[in-house]
Design a protein around this motif. Structure first.
Motif, short mmCIF file in Angstrom:
data_model
loop_
_atom_site.label_atom_id
_atom_site.label_comp_id
_atom_site.label_asym_id
_atom_site.label_seq_id
_atom_site.Cartn_x
_atom_site.Cartn_y
_atom_site.Cartn_z
N HIS A 104 0.80 -1.22 0.00
CA HIS A 104 0.00 0.00 0.00
C HIS A 104 0.84 1.28 0.00
CE1 HIS A 104 -3.58 -2.47 0.62
NE2 HIS A 104 -2.90 -3.12 1.55
N LYS A 105 2.10 1.19 -0.39
CA LYS A 105 2.98 2.37 -0.42
C LYS A 105 2.63 3.23 -1.63
CE LYS A 105 5.39 0.51 2.89
NZ LYS A 105 5.53 1.05 4.22
N PRO A 106 2.55 4.55 -1.46
CA PRO A 106 2.32 5.39 -2.63
C PRO A 106 3.48 5.20 -3.61
CG PRO A 106 2.88 6.72 -0.71
CD PRO A 106 2.74 5.30 -0.24
N ALA A 107 3.16 5.15 -4.90
CA ALA A 107 4.19 4.81 -5.88
C ALA A 107 4.03 5.62 -7.16
CB ALA A 107 4.11 3.32 -6.22
N VAL A 108 5.19 5.84 -7.78
CA VAL A 108 5.24 6.34 -9.14
C VAL A 108 5.77 5.20 -9.98
CG1 VAL A 108 6.38 7.94 -10.73
CG2 VAL A 108 5.55 8.77 -8.52
N TYR A 109 5.02 4.83 -11.00
CA TYR A 109 5.43 3.78 -11.93
C TYR A 109 5.92 4.46 -13.21
CZ TYR A 109 3.25 -0.19 -9.43
OH TYR A 109 2.92 -1.18 -8.54
N GLU A 131 -3.39 -2.93 -8.16
CA GLU A 131 -4.36 -3.04 -7.07
C GLU A 131 -4.46 -4.45 -6.50
OE1 GLU A 131 -8.71 -3.07 -8.17
OE2 GLU A 131 -7.87 -2.56 -10.14
N PHE A 132 -4.14 -5.46 -7.29
CA PHE A 132 -4.22 -6.84 -6.82
C PHE A 132 -3.05 -7.21 -5.90
CE2 PHE A 132 -6.28 -6.74 -11.05
CZ PHE A 132 -7.59 -6.96 -10.62
N PHE A 133 -2.04 -6.34 -5.87
CA PHE A 133 -0.84 -6.61 -5.08
C PHE A 133 -0.52 -5.44 -4.16
CE2 PHE A 133 -0.75 -8.89 -9.07
CZ PHE A 133 -0.69 -10.19 -8.59
N ALA A 134 -1.59 -4.76 -3.68
CA ALA A 134 -1.50 -3.64 -2.75
C ALA A 134 -0.67 -2.49 -3.30
CB ALA A 134 -0.98 -4.09 -1.38
N GLY A 135 -0.75 -2.30 -4.61
CA GLY A 135 -0.09 -1.16 -5.23
C GLY A 135 -0.95 0.08 -5.11
N ASN A 136 -0.32 1.19 -4.84
CA ASN A 136 -1.01 2.47 -4.67
C ASN A 136 -0.37 3.46 -5.64
OD1 ASN A 136 -2.30 4.77 -3.77
ND2 ASN A 136 -1.34 4.76 -1.76
N VAL A 137 -0.67 3.30 -6.92
CA VAL A 137 -0.03 4.08 -7.97
C VAL A 137 -0.62 5.49 -7.99
CG1 VAL A 137 0.52 4.22 -10.42
CG2 VAL A 137 0.34 1.98 -9.32
N LYS A 138 0.21 6.47 -7.68
CA LYS A 138 -0.21 7.87 -7.68
C LYS A 138 -0.04 8.51 -9.05
CE LYS A 138 -1.25 8.12 -3.32
NZ LYS A 138 -2.62 8.35 -2.88
N ALA A 161 10.19 19.26 -20.99
CA ALA A 161 8.82 18.74 -20.91
C ALA A 161 8.78 17.42 -20.13
CB ALA A 161 8.23 18.55 -22.31
N VAL A 162 9.74 16.54 -20.38
CA VAL A 162 9.80 15.27 -19.64
C VAL A 162 10.08 15.54 -18.17
CG1 VAL A 162 11.04 13.08 -19.40
CG2 VAL A 162 10.46 13.94 -21.68
N ASN A 163 11.01 16.45 -17.89
CA ASN A 163 11.31 16.80 -16.50
C ASN A 163 10.07 17.33 -15.79
OD1 ASN A 163 13.68 16.40 -15.05
ND2 ASN A 163 14.79 17.87 -16.30
N ALA A 164 9.31 18.17 -16.43
CA ALA A 164 8.10 18.72 -15.82
C ALA A 164 7.10 17.61 -15.51
CB ALA A 164 7.48 19.77 -16.75
N GLU A 165 6.94 16.68 -16.43
CA GLU A 165 6.02 15.55 -16.21
C GLU A 165 6.47 14.67 -15.05
OE1 GLU A 165 3.65 12.15 -18.79
OE2 GLU A 165 5.39 13.12 -19.70
N LEU A 166 7.77 14.43 -14.95
CA LEU A 166 8.30 13.61 -13.86
C LEU A 166 8.17 14.32 -12.51
CD1 LEU A 166 11.45 12.21 -15.69
CD2 LEU A 166 9.33 10.97 -15.14
N LYS A 167 8.42 15.61 -12.49
CA LYS A 167 8.27 16.38 -11.23
C LYS A 167 6.81 16.41 -10.78
CE LYS A 167 12.41 19.15 -11.81
NZ LYS A 167 12.99 20.45 -12.16
N GLU A 168 5.91 16.54 -11.74
CA GLU A 168 4.48 16.50 -11.43
C GLU A 168 4.10 15.13 -10.84
OE1 GLU A 168 0.47 16.49 -14.09
OE2 GLU A 168 1.88 18.12 -14.52
N ALA A 169 4.67 14.08 -11.38
CA ALA A 169 4.38 12.73 -10.88
C ALA A 169 4.86 12.55 -9.45
CB ALA A 169 5.03 11.68 -11.79
N VAL A 170 6.09 12.95 -9.15
CA VAL A 170 6.60 12.74 -7.78
C VAL A 170 5.90 13.65 -6.78
CG1 VAL A 170 8.84 11.81 -8.47
CG2 VAL A 170 8.64 14.26 -8.00
N ALA A 171 5.41 14.78 -7.21
CA ALA A 171 4.66 15.66 -6.30
C ALA A 171 3.41 14.95 -5.77
CB ALA A 171 4.28 16.96 -7.02
N LYS A 172 2.87 14.01 -6.54
CA LYS A 172 1.69 13.27 -6.12
C LYS A 172 1.96 12.28 -5.00
CE LYS A 172 -0.60 13.93 -10.51
NZ LYS A 172 -1.13 13.34 -11.73
N LEU A 173 3.24 11.98 -4.77
CA LEU A 173 3.58 11.05 -3.68
C LEU A 173 3.31 11.66 -2.31
CD1 LEU A 173 6.94 9.52 -4.94
CD2 LEU A 173 4.71 8.39 -4.79
#
Length: 175
Positions: A104-109, A131-138, A161-173
């Motif tokens: 259930h750990k918050p994760a970025v895939y 979700e079947f393996f307690a994944g919490n994909v943010k 642009a890629v950097n911005a997308e990756l930073k946005e993803a980790v902010a969700k953690l």
């Protein structure tokens, strides 16, 4: 925040491990532990081997390493549209030991490849089954054309642009 990051690849210069390491480093103040799935090498999973061997120590250690984290950053390599055999076997052993592999750990895939596909097939499979393996994909991000957007020597993404997308993803953690 304790972050466990890894590339689901056994290649010694894995671009997925490089991407996961970079992205985990974008998390302000994070204590990052980068795993190498080669450290968990064990026999190919089969039901017969499980009956013979029980749960290997490497599978238990992998689960313990994940459980020690506050968040996960995982970049999935793609072999012919699927998980690499070594990662799939490690995952199978781990899931037979504890079905809640990702605890259930918050994760970025993530996923990446040298080509334009960005390993989207395996990323889609990972997100769909989480979700079947307690994944919490943010968040999930596919990075195509790795060598065009990543400076391997410097260990960083060079495309804004890629950097911005990756930073946005980790902010969700931490949101």
């Amino acid at each position: 925040m304790k972050v466990v990051a890894f590339g689901a690849s056994t290649h010694k210069t894995s671009i997925n491990k490089a991407l996961a390491t970079y992205v985990a480093g974008l998390i302000d103040g994070a204590e990052v532990k980068v795993l190498d799935i080669n450290d968990y090498e064990m026999p190919l999973y089969t039901q017969d081997r499980e009956e013979e061997l029980g749960s290997p120590e490497q599978a238990k250690q992998f689960l313990a390493d994940i459980a020690s984290a506050d968040a996960l950053v995982i970049s999935f390599a793609e072999h012919n549209g699927h998980y690499p055999a070594a990662y799939k076997s490690l995952f199978d052993w781990a899931s037979r030991t504890n079905r809640e592999v990702y605890a259930h750990k918050p994760a970025v895939y993530l996923s990446t490849s040298p080509g334009p596909g960005g390993a989207k097939s395996v990323l889609g499979a990972a997100v769909a089954s989480a979700e079947f393996f307690a994944g919490n994909v943010k968040a999930s991000v596919s990075v195509p054309n790795f060598y065009d957007v990543f400076d391997v020597e410097a260990g960083k993404v060079t495309d804004d642009a890629v950097n911005a997308e990756l930073k946005e993803a980790v902010a969700k953690l931490t949101a």
